[in-house]
Design an enzyme around this catalytic site. Structure first.
Site, PDB file in Angstrom:
ATOM      1  N   ASP A 407     -10.898  -5.827  -5.099  1.00 44.87           N
ATOM      2  CA  ASP A 407     -10.936  -4.945  -4.307  1.00 44.87           C
ATOM      3  C   ASP A 407     -11.509  -3.534  -4.089  1.00 44.87           C
ATOM      4  O   ASP A 407     -12.123  -3.523  -5.602  1.00 44.87           O
ATOM      5  CB  ASP A 407      -9.892  -4.360  -3.907  1.00 44.87           C
ATOM      6  CG  ASP A 407      -8.968  -3.866  -2.528  1.00 44.87           C
ATOM      7  OD1 ASP A 407      -9.861  -3.990  -1.451  1.00 44.87           O
ATOM      8  OD2 ASP A 407      -7.815  -3.213  -2.786  1.00 44.87           O
ATOM      9  N   GLU A 410     -16.368  -1.544  -2.936  1.00 44.61           N
ATOM     10  CA  GLU A 410     -17.712  -1.672  -1.747  1.00 44.61           C
ATOM     11  C   GLU A 410     -18.478  -0.893  -2.938  1.00 44.61           C
ATOM     12  O   GLU A 410     -20.228  -1.038  -3.095  1.00 44.61           O
ATOM     13  CB  GLU A 410     -17.247  -0.535  -0.491  1.00 44.61           C
ATOM     14  CG  GLU A 410     -16.837  -1.614  -0.272  1.00 44.61           C
ATOM     15  CD  GLU A 410     -15.421  -2.077  -0.094  1.00 44.61           C
ATOM     16  OE1 GLU A 410     -15.198  -1.150  -1.086  1.00 44.61           O
ATOM     17  OE2 GLU A 410     -14.867  -2.978  -0.022  1.00 44.61           O
ATOM     18  N   ASP A 481      -8.670  -4.018   5.392  1.00 48.83           N
ATOM     19  CA  ASP A 481      -7.813  -3.846   6.263  1.00 48.83           C
ATOM     20  C   ASP A 481      -7.395  -3.724   7.050  1.00 48.83           C
ATOM     21  O   ASP A 481      -7.765  -3.278   8.292  1.00 48.83           O
ATOM     22  CB  ASP A 481      -7.290  -1.971   5.540  1.00 48.83           C
ATOM     23  CG  ASP A 481      -7.265  -2.137   3.885  1.00 48.83           C
ATOM     24  OD1 ASP A 481      -6.739  -3.454   3.607  1.00 48.83           O
ATOM     25  OD2 ASP A 481      -7.967  -1.135   3.437  1.00 48.83           O
TER      26      ASP A 481
HETATM   27  C1  GLC Z   1      -6.771  -2.353  -0.086  1.00 47.72           C
HETATM   28  C2  GLC Z   1      -6.914  -2.914   0.146  1.00 47.72           C
HETATM   29  C3  GLC Z   1      -5.359  -3.496  -0.443  1.00 47.72           C
HETATM   30  C4  GLC Z   1      -4.758  -3.515  -0.940  1.00 47.72           C
HETATM   31  C5  GLC Z   1      -4.928  -2.451  -1.350  1.00 47.72           C
HETATM   32  C6  GLC Z   1      -4.269  -1.554  -2.687  1.00 47.72           C
HETATM   33  O1  GLC Z   1      -6.800  -0.541   1.130  1.00 47.72           O
HETATM   34  O2  GLC Z   1      -8.173  -3.609   0.983  1.00 47.72           O
HETATM   35  O3  GLC Z   1      -5.715  -5.268   0.028  1.00 47.72           O
HETATM   36  O4  GLC Z   1      -3.678  -3.608  -0.772  1.00 47.72           O
HETATM   37  O5  GLC Z   1      -6.316  -1.583  -1.434  1.00 47.72           O
HETATM   38  O6  GLC Z   1      -4.507  -1.645  -3.723  1.00 47.72           O
END
Ligand code: GLC
Length: 760
Positions: A407, A410, A481
């Site tokens: 995650d 980017e 998200d």
């Molecule tokens: C980001 C991710 C999400 C995750 C959050 C906390 O927003 O896209 O899926 O739950 O971070 O890690």
């Protein structure tokens, strides 16, 4: 982008080098269906993060110098190259597929843009970046009937015509809308479908790029970048499916995943303690919801430090995972690239000592902020750094982790974006952030993949948010998200279908929506879509209403269960699609236009999709709706719920109360189905069960151990099934996996046959 007149040209094997007055250009025939257009704006050779190895398949190439152009043709495609490096592409029948515009763009501004931007900024509006001309710009004439598909995870509708996009991996907190130019992924590949032809175009430039599919003007579309090379592939094929196959020949197909990854997955930011995870698992079994995977979000770590466990909230994680495994649950843990700055923390210390982190223009380690506070960013462009990261995964794997969820890659950063001149200098080449940004997520995923492959020895299960074209070789993706909003459920279909057309067969959305509060009705309608999407995971944000299947009432739970069970029922069919997809590159979840491209009714179909070519899903996507219009393409279709046979080529009205997601099976389909079970592999499958629809059809079913790479050495079985006038026969046509089925059974119109033997 001036080239000037053609001065001379020279063929060297599959390459035609062209000298223009001002620059050189090059046409390279990769295969008879793929032609590359290249000019050095940065490097003499391709600089690709998507294509690995030499993809050239020698074929017959004809090159002739005509009066005003150079003609280059293969058995499938003809390219005419004119002055100024303008190219026109024709198919083998001489039908014009695509023509470069001979004029420049026409910016559409009749007002003082700067003054206007200042004015709206003072009212507090977001100011859009000014449209401008780019160093590399390829403008194609709009012939009039184009529909555009692909482009990865872009928001909006299936057909991208009339919209503009950018490729710059972006984590944007606002609700994703159809006017967003960029999200987390950059896949600069699109398919153009016209009445008389179809082709794909892959602009293999990983810097920020721009795609305008006819928004600026009606008579052209263009793609552009300010850095990198002019480097794009024109990809032919006799239909859309062949174009997708050819694109994935170039950038790789989605490899067959472990079978359990196709099961239901439950996530939340976060299940915060071992106790909570164990209760969750117990509830899954108590409420009889099949489930294979539980995801651990950032709170399993100590202070959000990657490769650590919080031993207060997760004491003895190995014991926890061993116990969960006994009960059929696998654990996937999240990893973010942002590594906490903390003296004494092994990842920080090791990386600092070895020079593994990105630096600023003065060579100092570059610090921004992510979940752990001050954080630094590993240089995943370096193989050594990727191996370092991959080797740290060993601890997670030894503790019992079965997959890695990547995650914030980017990379996302809380104190403003990383400056473009941040340096990734550890590897052989120094990259700027400007160059590496769009591929950072892919490189991190490659590290995660390699770690699992090396230390787990199973088919790696990686999920990533950010990536570049070609990611399918290393990771599955989710769309980031989204929110618990009806229009995000609607968007899930075109988004996942376009990802599939962009080579990414294994993809999913957060079922129920990540942000905002889900309602009972939305959760039900989402699971009805989610159970047909390749990656099937319910995930939701902290502080939002919970959305586990039992959150609402008995009715919700029952319907939720019904669709999760339906997923397990069709699971062997999904697995077959992945096995076939590894060879063909074709997606699992498909827009109708992929199978019925001549049918103008499906060009813009956003609210129905296919799983493979047999299952058509027409879900309810609006609050309060209990009936919908369904379009059935040509052929005959069987209503899965009522078994009614319906003629295709027409719109019908279907009743769809909360418990019904309209599903139609193409007549003539044979669908392998699995047993009712709590998790993949719980119930031994020694009899092949086939659900059959219609009277005549055929199918090939695939079987292996569902875990490792032995299938690549021939350890698999294949069965050929034939249905003639309703009679179903089956025969094993490949044998390599020891646990072959002992016989088969047929389900027809709800009744199951006795066990039959395979033909010899
Ligand atoms: C980001 C991710 C999400 C995750 C959050 C906390 O927003 O896209 O899926 O739950 O971070 O890690």
């Amino acid at each position: 982008m001036m080239f000037g007149k053609i001065v001379s040209s020279k063929q060297e094997g599959n390459v035609v080098k062209i000298q223009f007055e001002k620059r050189n250009g090059r046409i390279e025939v990769i295969t008879k269906d793929i032609i590359n257009v290249f000019a050095n704006f940065e490097s003499e050779e391709h600089n690709s993060f998507a294509i690995e190895g030499n993809k050239v398949i020698p074929c017959e190439i004809k090159v002739t110098q005509e009066k005003d152009h150079i003609l280059i043709s293969t058995d499938s495609l003809t390219l005419k190259v004119y002055d100024d490096f303008k190219v026109d592409l024709y198919d083998k029948n001489g039908v014009l597929l695509c023509e470069d515009s001979r004029e420049g763009r026409r910016l559409n501004e009749t007002f003082d843009r700067e003054a206007f931007l200042e004015l709206i900024a003072s009212e507090g509006h977001d100011v859009q970046e000014e449209s401008k001309l780019h160093t590399i710009e390829v403008i194609k004439k709009m012939q009039g009937d184009e529909a555009f598909y692909g482009l990865g995870d872009k928001t909006g509708f299936l057909n991208k015509r009339s919209y503009e996009f950018e490729n710059w991996n972006s984590d944007l907190p606002q609700a994703h809308n159809e006017d967003f130019k960029a999200l987390y992924k950059s896949i600069p590949f699109f398919i153009t479908l016209r009445e008389n032809g179809v082709f794909g175009l892959f602009f293999d430039n990983h810097y920020k790029s721009y795609f305008d599919m006819g928004k600026e003007q009606l008579d052209y579309y263009y793609f552009a970048a300010d850095k990198g090379n002019l480097d794009y592939y024109m990809i032919g094929g006799s239909n859309m499916a062949e174009v997708v196959s050819n694109y994935t020949y170039l950038t790789g197909t989605t490899p067959l995943p472990q079978k359990f990854t196709l099961g239901y997955q439950q996530s939340r930011w976060s299940y915060e303690t071992r106790k909570e995870v164990e209760e969750l698992a117990a509830n899954m079994r108590k409420y009889n919801i099949p489930c294979d995977v539980i995801h651990l979000d950032i709170d399993y770590m100590k202070d959000y430090k990657v490769f650590t466990w919080n031993d207060k909230t997760f004491p003895n994680p190995k014991e926890m995972m061993d116990n969960l495994k006994e009960n059929g649950f696998k654990i996937v843990t999240i990893l973010d690239p942002g590594t906490k700055v903390e003296d004494g923390y092994f990842m920080y210390e090791e990386g600092k000592e070895k020079g593994y982190f990105a630096t600023d223009e003065n060579g100092e380690i570059y610090v921004n902020q992510v979940w752990p506070g001050d954080a630094v960013f590993p240089d995943f462009s370096s193989e050594e750094v990727r191996n370092w990261w991959a080797d740290h995964e060993k601890d997670l794997i030894d503790t019992g982790v079965s997959g890695i969820w990547n995650d914030m890659n980017e990379p996302a950063s809380f104190r403003g974006p990383l400056p473009l001149d941040v340096q990734f200098a550890h590897g052989e080449k120094t990259y700027t952030h400007e160059e590496l940004h769009n591929v950072y997520g892919s490189l991190m995923s490659k590290a995660a993949h390699d770690g699992l492959e090396k230390h787990d020895k199973k088919r790696p299960f990686v999920i990533t948010r950010a990536c570049y074209a070609g990611i399918q070789k290393y990771s599955t993706v989710w769309t980031g998200d989204n929110q618990s909003l009806w229009h995000h459920l609607q968007m899930a279909i075109p988004q996942l279908c376009n990802l599939g057309l962009s080579g990414v067969a294994f993809a999913g959305t957060d079922v129920g929506g990540f942000g905002a509060d889900v309602t009972k009705e939305l959760l039900i309608r989402w699971v009805q879509v989610g159970c047909f999407s390749p990656l099937f995971r319910n995930h939701c944000a902290k502080a939002q209403r919970r959305q586990e299947p039992w959150t609402f009432d008995e009715e919700c739970l029952d319907i939720y269960r019904k669709y999760v069970k339906l997923r397990y029922h069709f699971l062997p069919y999904f697995y077959d699609l992945f096995a076939k997809g590894e060879k063909t590159g074709l997606p699992v979840m498909r827009p109708l236009v992929l199978q019925y491209e001549k049918d103008s009714n499906v060009k813009d179909m956003n609210d129905q999709f296919l799983v493979g070519d047999s299952i058509l899903v027409a879900p309810i996507l609006e609050q309060g709706k209990t009936k919908r219009m369904v379009y059935l393409p040509q052929g005959e279709w069987v209503d899965y719920h009522t078994k009614e046979v319906i003629k295709g080529g027409q719109y019908i009205l279907k009743d769809a109360p909360l418990s019904i997601c309209p599903i139609y099976i193409k007549s003539g389909s044979v669908i392998p189905v699995g047993p009712e079970q709590n998790y993949v592999g719980e119930v031994k499958e020694d009899i092949l069960v086939l659900e059959c629809f219609g009277e005549n059809g055929s199918y090939v079913h695939y079987q292996d151990n569902g875990e490792d790479f032995a299938y690549r050495e021939g350890e698999y079985n294949a069965y050929e099934i034939t249905m003639k006038a309703g009679k179903v026969t089956a025969k094993q046509i490949h044998s390599g996996y020891e646990k072959a089925y002992k016989g088969y059974q047929v389900i027809k119109d709800g009744a199951i046959s006795s066990i039959m033997e395979f033909e010899k």
